[in-house]
Write a protein that holds these residues in place. Structure first.
Motif, PDB file in Angstrom:
ATOM      1  N   LEU A  32      -5.417  13.595   6.733  1.00 19.03           N
ATOM      2  CA  LEU A  32      -5.942  12.233   6.634  1.00 19.03           C
ATOM      3  C   LEU A  32      -5.268  11.253   7.600  1.00 19.03           C
ATOM      4  N   ARG A  33      -4.324  11.765   8.384  1.00 20.42           N
ATOM      5  CA  ARG A  33      -3.572  10.941   9.339  1.00 20.42           C
ATOM      6  C   ARG A  33      -2.903   9.749   8.662  1.00 20.42           C
ATOM      7  N   VAL A  34      -2.219  10.053   7.590  1.00 20.66           N
ATOM      8  CA  VAL A  34      -1.500   9.040   6.818  1.00 20.66           C
ATOM      9  C   VAL A  34      -0.281   8.594   7.637  1.00 20.66           C
ATOM     10  N   PRO A  35      -0.054   7.287   7.737  1.00 20.58           N
ATOM     11  CA  PRO A  35       1.119   6.805   8.492  1.00 20.58           C
ATOM     12  C   PRO A  35       2.428   7.355   7.929  1.00 20.58           C
ATOM     13  N   ASN A  36       3.403   7.522   8.815  1.00 18.79           N
ATOM     14  CA  ASN A  36       4.691   8.105   8.421  1.00 18.79           C
ATOM     15  C   ASN A  36       5.392   7.314   7.328  1.00 18.79           C
ATOM     16  N   ALA A  37       5.287   5.989   7.329  1.00 21.72           N
ATOM     17  CA  ALA A  37       5.937   5.176   6.300  1.00 21.72           C
ATOM     18  C   ALA A  37       5.372   5.491   4.919  1.00 21.72           C
ATOM     19  N   PHE A  38       4.069   5.717   4.836  1.00 18.88           N
ATOM     20  CA  PHE A  38       3.434   6.079   3.568  1.00 18.88           C
ATOM     21  C   PHE A  38       3.906   7.461   3.128  1.00 18.88           C
ATOM     22  N   PRO A  85       0.814  -1.221   0.000  1.00 23.07           N
ATOM     23  CA  PRO A  85       0.000   0.000   0.000  1.00 23.07           C
ATOM     24  C   PRO A  85       0.848   1.272   0.000  1.00 23.07           C
ATOM     25  N   GLU A  86       2.057   1.210   0.563  1.00 18.35           N
ATOM     26  CA  GLU A  86       2.935   2.380   0.564  1.00 18.35           C
ATOM     27  C   GLU A  86       3.360   2.741  -0.863  1.00 18.35           C
ATOM     28  N   VAL A  87       3.712   1.722  -1.650  1.00 20.58           N
ATOM     29  CA  VAL A  87       4.118   1.951  -3.042  1.00 20.58           C
ATOM     30  C   VAL A  87       2.938   2.474  -3.844  1.00 20.58           C
ATOM     31  N   ARG A  88       1.779   1.899  -3.645  1.00 18.50           N
ATOM     32  CA  ARG A  88       0.588   2.338  -4.377  1.00 18.50           C
ATOM     33  C   ARG A  88       0.240   3.784  -4.042  1.00 18.50           C
ATOM     34  N   PHE A  89       0.309   4.129  -2.765  1.00 20.59           N
ATOM     35  CA  PHE A  89       0.018   5.491  -2.336  1.00 20.59           C
ATOM     36  C   PHE A  89       1.009   6.472  -2.968  1.00 20.59           C
ATOM     37  N   ALA A  90       2.288   6.116  -2.929  1.00 20.69           N
ATOM     38  CA  ALA A  90       3.325   7.002  -3.489  1.00 20.69           C
ATOM     39  C   ALA A  90       3.106   7.233  -4.980  1.00 20.69           C
ATOM     40  N   ALA A  91       2.773   6.173  -5.708  1.00 20.93           N
ATOM     41  CA  ALA A  91       2.522   6.321  -7.145  1.00 20.93           C
ATOM     42  C   ALA A  91       1.277   7.161  -7.399  1.00 20.93           C
ATOM     43  N   LEU A  92       0.284   7.013  -6.550  1.00 22.50           N
ATOM     44  CA  LEU A  92      -0.977   7.738  -6.719  1.00 22.50           C
ATOM     45  C   LEU A  92      -0.816   9.243  -6.537  1.00 22.50           C
ATOM     46  N   VAL A  93      -0.014   9.656  -5.566  1.00 20.43           N
ATOM     47  CA  VAL A  93       0.063  11.083  -5.215  1.00 20.43           C
ATOM     48  C   VAL A  93       1.285  11.804  -5.784  1.00 20.43           C
ATOM     49  N   HIS A  94       2.098  11.136  -6.577  1.00 18.31           N
ATOM     50  CA  HIS A  94       3.374  11.719  -6.985  1.00 18.31           C
ATOM     51  C   HIS A  94       3.255  13.017  -7.773  1.00 18.31           C
ATOM     52  N   ASP A  95       2.142  13.270  -8.422  1.00 14.98           N
ATOM     53  CA  ASP A  95       1.989  14.471  -9.248  1.00 14.98           C
ATOM     54  C   ASP A  95       1.039  15.513  -8.654  1.00 14.98           C
ATOM     55  N   LEU A  96       0.824  15.508  -7.356  1.00 19.82           N
ATOM     56  CA  LEU A  96      -0.077  16.496  -6.740  1.00 19.82           C
ATOM     57  C   LEU A  96       0.334  17.927  -7.075  1.00 19.82           C
ATOM     58  N   GLY A  97       1.612  18.168  -7.226  1.00 18.16           N
ATOM     59  CA  GLY A  97       2.106  19.515  -7.514  1.00 18.16           C
ATOM     60  C   GLY A  97       1.659  20.067  -8.851  1.00 18.16           C
ATOM     61  N   LYS A  98       1.251  19.204  -9.768  1.00 21.02           N
ATOM     62  CA  LYS A  98       0.772  19.687 -11.063  1.00 21.02           C
ATOM     63  C   LYS A  98      -0.516  20.489 -10.917  1.00 21.02           C
ATOM     64  N   SER A 143       4.470  20.465  -0.028  1.00 23.34           N
ATOM     65  CA  SER A 143       3.660  21.055   1.051  1.00 23.34           C
ATOM     66  C   SER A 143       2.210  20.575   0.966  1.00 23.34           C
ATOM     67  N   ILE A 144       1.720  20.365  -0.247  1.00 21.50           N
ATOM     68  CA  ILE A 144       0.362  19.845  -0.427  1.00 21.50           C
ATOM     69  C   ILE A 144       0.276  18.430   0.153  1.00 21.50           C
ATOM     70  N   LEU A 145       1.293  17.630  -0.133  1.00 20.71           N
ATOM     71  CA  LEU A 145       1.332  16.270   0.387  1.00 20.71           C
ATOM     72  C   LEU A 145       1.407  16.271   1.909  1.00 20.71           C
ATOM     73  N   GLU A 146       2.219  17.157   2.471  1.00 22.29           N
ATOM     74  CA  GLU A 146       2.323  17.287   3.937  1.00 22.29           C
ATOM     75  C   GLU A 146       0.956  17.567   4.548  1.00 22.29           C
ATOM     76  N   GLN A 147       0.260  18.542   3.980  1.00 25.46           N
ATOM     77  CA  GLN A 147      -1.060  18.917   4.494  1.00 25.46           C
ATOM     78  C   GLN A 147      -2.060  17.772   4.361  1.00 25.46           C
ATOM     79  N   MET A 148      -2.047  17.107   3.221  1.00 32.88           N
ATOM     80  CA  MET A 148      -2.972  16.007   2.997  1.00 32.88           C
ATOM     81  C   MET A 148      -2.706  14.863   3.977  1.00 32.88           C
ATOM     82  N   CYS A 149      -1.446  14.533   4.171  1.00 34.14           N
ATOM     83  CA  CYS A 149      -1.101  13.449   5.086  1.00 34.14           C
ATOM     84  C   CYS A 149      -1.482  13.783   6.525  1.00 34.14           C
ATOM     85  N   ALA A 150      -1.309  15.031   6.911  1.00 37.99           N
ATOM     86  CA  ALA A 150      -1.693  15.440   8.261  1.00 37.99           C
ATOM     87  C   ALA A 150      -3.211  15.369   8.430  1.00 37.99           C
TER      88      ALA A 150
END
Length: 110
Positions: free
Chosen positions: A47-53, A5-18, A38-45
């Motif tokens: 949604l309480r995304v685990p640190n490994a993700f 799930p960590e790999v899937r999450f990373a692939a899913l959100v990699h282009d948020l900056g666009k 910074s968008i990813l930081e805010q989203m993870c906070a």
């Protein structure tokens, strides 16, 4: 490509900056790798995304363009990227990083 799930999450959100690229620059998205952090930081906070993700997603977001252009980069740039990814440490997530980059490259579609 991966049951992780960590790999899937990373692939899913990699282009948020666009999403914050100025319209007058489209279809180019210059600097989207760092603008999305910074968008990813805010989203993870939020949604309480685990640190490994979050950690893997941030690495993939920041360095996926380097990975896709590896044969065009100077050796020093590649070694700096590998150091930033923690690839020289005994325990690292380099294989997960590469798998996420491979998944988003689109070269493995049937």
């Amino acid at each position: 490509m991966s049951p992780s799930p960590e790999v899937r999450f990373a692939a899913l959100v990699h282009d948020l900056g666009k999403g914050v690229s100025p319209k007058d620059h489209w279809p180019h998205h210059y600097g989207h790798e760092t603008q999305g952090l910074s968008i990813l930081e805010q989203m993870c906070a939020r949604l309480r995304v685990p640190n490994a993700f979050k950690s893997l997603a941030m690495q993939v977001m920041q360095y996926h363009s380097h990975c896709h252009r590896a044969f065009e980069l100077r050796a020093a740039t590649i070694t700096d990227m590998l150091a930033a990814l923690g690839a020289y440490k005994p325990i690292n997530k380099l294989s997960e990083f590469l798998l996420a980059c491979e998944a988003m490259s689109g070269q493995n579609r049937l």
